[in-house]
Design an enzyme around this catalytic site. Sequence first.
Site, PDB file in Angstrom:
ATOM      1  N   ASP A 148       0.830  -1.193   0.000  1.00 56.01           N
ATOM      2  CA  ASP A 148       0.000   0.000   0.000  1.00 56.01           C
ATOM      3  C   ASP A 148       0.871   1.253   0.000  1.00 56.01           C
ATOM      4  OD1 ASP A 148      -2.735   1.193   0.400  1.00 56.01           O
ATOM      5  OD2 ASP A 148      -1.786   1.944   2.233  1.00 56.01           O
ATOM      6  N   GLU A 156      14.791 -15.395  -0.273  1.00 56.62           N
ATOM      7  CA  GLU A 156      15.155 -16.408   0.708  1.00 56.62           C
ATOM      8  C   GLU A 156      14.173 -17.580   0.719  1.00 56.62           C
ATOM      9  OE1 GLU A 156      15.194 -14.481   4.453  1.00 56.62           O
ATOM     10  OE2 GLU A 156      16.803 -13.063   3.931  1.00 56.62           O
TER      11      GLU A 156
END
Length: 564
Positions: A222, A271
């Site tokens: 956002d 990751e």
Amino acid sequence: MTQLLAAAHPPASSRPATDWWREAVIYQVYPRSFADADGDGMGDLPGITSRLPYLRDLGVDAVWLSPFYSSPQADAGYDVADYRVVDPMFGTLDDAVVLIGEAHRLGLRILVDLVPNHCSDQHAWFQQALREGPGSRIRERFHFRDGKGEHGELPPNDWESVFGGPAWTRSKNPDGTPGQWYLHLFAPQQPDFNWDHPAVRDEFRSILRFWLDLGVDGFRIDVAHGLVKADGLPDLGDHERMRLLGNDAGPCFDQDGVHEIYRDWHTIFAEYEGERIGVAEAWTPTLERTANYVRPDELHQAFNFQYLATAWQAQALRDVIEDTLRAMRPVGAPATWVLSNHDVTRHATRFANPPGLGTQIREAGDRELGLRRARAATLLMLALPGSAYIYQGEELGLPDVTDLPDEVRQDPAYFRGAGQDGFRDGCRVPLPWSGTCAPYGFNGVEDGPSWLPQPEAWAALSVQAQTGDPDSTLEMYRSALALRRSHPALGGGDNLRWLPSAEGVLSFERTSDEGAVFLCSVNVTGAPITLSTPGRLLMASDRVTAGDTHTVLPADTTAWWTTA
């Protein structure tokens, strides 16, 4: 609370695992308005879980959930009090884990909203900052400033809130006297974080990993363009009044410093297995500025608000399509296409009104015209290269509810002058699922409550009413999404070749690596047009009878063809 386990994370069953996001169709769920499992009139996470088979059968690849975190709900959950807690109105953290796991079992991916520009004024950090007063180290995590004027009675600068009014609110000191001012680019209940502070950066790294560990496939970010402000928070001066809609807001938005943050986040996504992604809600002045957010070492997608705001006009549409593909090509990012979301008037209502009225419209307009254009616009969008976003209910052809009583409105912009129009509640009315009277199966209780009232006309627009009707908008979406999956020339990539066409008509073709050809014809005019039949008709947004040599394409209609 039962033990929380990370939801299994298989790839979507019908899409390749590699770069799934480059061609995904992502469906936005606005939790309070999607489905209510406990009958209180407010949508919730168990309600969403119960309706996931509907989304799988619709044919989407992923689901994006608007905020469901702990919040006082001053801005419908975009004022977050705790980023690791589910608000009780939506359920529990266990419910979130169940939702993620069930989505993955059905071959759907899950994106969640992340709100990093600001938090709630009830967030523990901000409450501590108020208690400790001026000079507190924790105040450095926000933008607290002394005011101007003889007694500090004036805001520190001339910035204005996107929702209207000043972007500063004066706090009270612990002894009750007037204190420093704090910055909020949105509502006063939404203080902005200071992203120059290392604690803020560390906290959001931790929040990302918390939800990634629970199995989410990515984040819609956002106000991705708002995290960093210009050094010294200088006055706006001659810049336009602050808005989100892509204009130059000077020192307030789209500062170059945001990109360091997203390069850091990119390493976190990497990751994890399963290609987790970040999607930028970045209102920028140009598509080239938008492309900065999706460079190879930053985020993966950015919303194409320039496309959303484009009028139903052939040349304007062609220009924004060309500009989008041209801007994304150098950074290797997919184009995205979107027609509606929770912040703008639904496109079935926008297209029902004359162009030039913006993305928040108060008039219902010509409903028949708006729906015809909306259906045509949908088939155009789904034919374009890249990824597409669907806002809940657009597959039902829902219009905005433009006559909501003032007393039921909850959009904070509605209560503040000179900001956004404040009519976003009209696109947030709960979905009609079944039955002949409100709440139309929204909460499974006949004559039960609904946090916003639903119109009587929506009985004919419910999922139940439209299912099996070959002329319905819902069945058009289902067919289009199935074809988009199955035709080898559709989906990702950026190949699009324009074809000669009459004035007011867009015609293009896309070709797969294997030579399969897909063609799209869009009549943007208000009158039927005769064109040479380009191939075998796959489907159209309105009734089309294809002749051997010529076909009459009705007004405001899109047709899909193939030569395969």
